[in-house]
Design a protein around this motif. Sequence first.
Motif, PDB file in Angstrom:
ATOM      1  N   GLY A   1       0.674  -1.178   0.008  1.00  0.00           N
ATOM      2  CA  GLY A   1      -0.200  -0.030  -0.386  1.00  0.00           C
ATOM      3  C   GLY A   1       1.093   1.153   0.136  1.00  0.00           C
ATOM      4  N   GLY A   2       1.545   1.261   0.546  1.00  0.00           N
ATOM      5  CA  GLY A   2       3.140   2.322   1.024  1.00  0.00           C
ATOM      6  C   GLY A   2       3.207   2.508  -0.376  1.00  0.00           C
ATOM      7  N   VAL A   3       4.454   1.742  -1.307  1.00  0.00           N
ATOM      8  CA  VAL A   3       4.596   1.905  -2.467  1.00  0.00           C
ATOM      9  C   VAL A   3       4.038   2.485  -3.226  1.00  0.00           C
TER      10      VAL A   3
ATOM     11  N   ALA B   1      -4.088  12.836  -1.061  1.00  0.00           N
ATOM     12  CA  ALA B   1      -3.152  14.346  -0.012  1.00  0.00           C
ATOM     13  C   ALA B   1      -3.429  15.093  -1.203  1.00  0.00           C
ATOM     14  N   TYR B   2      -3.538  14.928  -2.889  1.00  0.00           N
ATOM     15  CA  TYR B   2      -3.217  16.700  -3.604  1.00  0.00           C
ATOM     16  C   TYR B   2      -4.461  17.537  -2.544  1.00  0.00           C
ATOM     17  N   LEU B   3      -4.994  16.932  -2.107  1.00  0.00           N
ATOM     18  CA  LEU B   3      -6.379  17.624  -1.393  1.00  0.00           C
ATOM     19  C   LEU B   3      -5.930  18.362  -0.167  1.00  0.00           C
ATOM     20  N   LEU B   4      -4.898  17.670   0.525  1.00  0.00           N
ATOM     21  CA  LEU B   4      -4.461  18.603   1.593  1.00  0.00           C
ATOM     22  C   LEU B   4      -3.123  19.421   1.554  1.00  0.00           C
ATOM     23  N   THR B   5      -2.288  19.215   0.392  1.00  0.00           N
ATOM     24  CA  THR B   5      -0.852  19.978   0.560  1.00  0.00           C
ATOM     25  C   THR B   5      -1.006  20.938  -1.015  1.00  0.00           C
TER      26      THR B   5
ATOM     27  N   LEU C   1       2.518  15.537   0.018  1.00  0.00           N
ATOM     28  CA  LEU C   1       1.890  14.883  -0.133  1.00  0.00           C
ATOM     29  C   LEU C   1       2.325  13.347  -0.852  1.00  0.00           C
ATOM     30  N   VAL C   2       4.172  13.608  -0.834  1.00  0.00           N
ATOM     31  CA  VAL C   2       4.219  12.230  -0.932  1.00  0.00           C
ATOM     32  C   VAL C   2       4.195  11.683   0.088  1.00  0.00           C
ATOM     33  N   LEU C   3       4.493  12.334   1.542  1.00  0.00           N
ATOM     34  CA  LEU C   3       4.807  11.496   2.450  1.00  0.00           C
ATOM     35  C   LEU C   3       3.071  11.308   2.704  1.00  0.00           C
TER      36      LEU C   3
ATOM     37  N   LEU D   1      -0.932   8.242   4.064  1.00  0.00           N
ATOM     38  CA  LEU D   1      -2.662   6.465   3.477  1.00  0.00           C
ATOM     39  C   LEU D   1      -2.464   5.795   3.512  1.00  0.00           C
ATOM     40  N   GLY D   2      -1.667   5.423   2.030  1.00  0.00           N
ATOM     41  CA  GLY D   2      -1.213   4.267   1.676  1.00  0.00           C
ATOM     42  C   GLY D   2      -1.381   2.608   2.385  1.00  0.00           C
ATOM     43  N   ALA D   3       0.241   3.242   3.074  1.00  0.00           N
ATOM     44  CA  ALA D   3       0.009   2.257   3.878  1.00  0.00           C
ATOM     45  C   ALA D   3      -0.476   1.846   5.335  1.00  0.00           C
TER      46      ALA D   3
END
Lengths: 300, 291
Positions: B30-32, B216-220, B226-228, B233-235
């Motif tokens: 999920g993270g990757v 993430a795009y909506l948050l920053t 965004l990547v972090l 979220l994914g993991a």
Amino acid sequence: MTAHPAVPGSVVPVATPGASISVRNLTVTYPNGFTAVRDASFELDPGTICALVGVNGSGKSTIFKAIMGFVRPSAGEVRLCGLPVEEAIRKNMVAYVPQSEDVDWNFPVLVETVVMMGRYGHMNFLRIPSRADRYKVDEALERVGMSAYRHRQIGELSGGQRKRVFLARSLAQEGRIILLDEPFTGVDVKTETSIIALLRELRASGHLMLVSTHNLGSVPEFCDRVVLINRTVLAAGPTAEVFTQRNLELAFGGVLRNFQLGGAALHEDQDARRLTVLTDDERPLVLYGDKHSHRQNKDE
Amino acid sequence: MGESALLAELLVPFGYGYMLKAMWVSALVGGVCAFLSAYLMLKGWSLMGDALAHSIVPGVAAAYILGAPFAVGAFFAGLLAAAGMQFVKLKSRLREDAVIGLVFTTLFALGLLMASIWPTSVSIQTIVLGNILAISDEDVVQVAIISVVSLVVLAFLWKDLMVTFFDESHARSIGLNTRMLRIVFFTLLSACTVAALQTVGACLVIAMVVTPGATAYLLTDRFGRLVLISIALGAGTSLVGAYLSYFLDGATGGVIVVLQTLLFLAAFYFAPKHGVLAAHRRRLAIAKAAP
Ligand SMILES: Nc1ncnc2c1ncn2[C@@H]1O[C@H](COP(=O)(O)OP(=O)(O)OP(=O)(O)O)[C@@H](O)[C@H]1O
Ligand SMILES: [Mg+2]
């Protein structure tokens, strides 16, 4: 050599060879078979601002793309600082500000991040900015007057402000050669004046700038050389020699708006010189007799 | 039921080796995938993930027929699909969505054909639906290697990829090999799609490589953050989703994707700058300020 008073060689760091562009017999044919530039040649030396002037579709942007190696010449070659294009680019010698940025304006990057991208070529492969990198970004933003906007998302700017940000990025990149494709379109007079002042400072420190523009009136003001093109080089050399009415008419054909205002008919004073106004864009070139001696303002 | 009994009940999944395995493998994948989603979503390549997942089917079928590890077949099929899409795009004037649709339906059809001709490859079912709870140890090793290698490569190249996808001509002018970077990106994407098949199945891979990045795009407005956020979220959703699936009887992929969607909806409404509510509040404030 340049018509501009020679720049002391000591300004150019010894390690890098002097900034130079050499375009020899360049021919560029696009994949659709259209030859946009044929057999173009010119040479430029350090400490020069050179204007690239020609009608729409004359091949200005094509020449920039060829200098950057984005389009492959079908004949001839481009050398930068005596090196092949790819090598010069790898050594961070060239900064390029395209005519229109082909970027995604909704991309989540801040103005300062975009300018920092100019520094990537100087960082190690992890691209972690050093204090010097940050300082250079601050300085570049300051020079184009965009410091106040550094935390804006890149799309939240006006067209002119976006142009200035990409100019700042090219400054941060610290190339000895700077290519500016129509930096003045959509930019107000105040910004144009400050960009010109900036280019002059860079010239004094030995940079070489190639600037395409339709503002014929500003060319004699800040360019020491001119390359006139229309799908090939029509004339190239010092501004005073090349930027003449005859050559401009050759380059622009019937496209130029050419008003000739008879002396006595228009003003009451004794000035009887023939006045010629050449204009391709907003800012006209005004010629008295056959010499350009005066410049009109854009918002005249 | 007493409080301690409830707690004991909640801890039950941790007592099973297969549950623990499912949780950490899901979180890793999920993270990757979320890392990749940050780029895919921005480039308008969201459907690429889906397309790749479907294109992989013939590779898996071929691997079963030849007795090769299925990940190898899947990976090559994915790469073939990605290369095919780039090639058709480059050589024609077709729009990206048409190219993606064209390539992936062709490969998916080929996969179904192979599966019907050689019925040995019946386990295609698990590929389409995924089954992390029954993942074999060999597959865990494959998935772990793919994920860790991808994470390491991305950790080194994330900024170069950002510049390439944001402004390719600038990337070239600072001497980046943009063609190479694209190839690396699509290779990783193919590999991670293969890994994600194991956890959520081909049908839901698309969610794994789109939703976290979109949220993430909506948050920053900063790509690094965004990547972090996206990875977290994914993991996080994958781990919790795998855990919850113990109580919900096995629908791991479904649970993970539902969780991701819930978080997306929350961000959609409550995001501080780009959320619906924030926009509404700003409009109200302006209306109030005006007489
Ligand atoms: N990708 C392309 N494929 C085919 N032809 C092209 C391509 N790009 C440009 N051309 C053609 O090459 C010629 C030169 O284009 P170029 O963009 O260099 O002009 P320009 O001098 O920069 O014009 P402008 O003043 O409008 O910016 C034009 O006739 C144009 O139609
Ligand atoms: Mg142009």
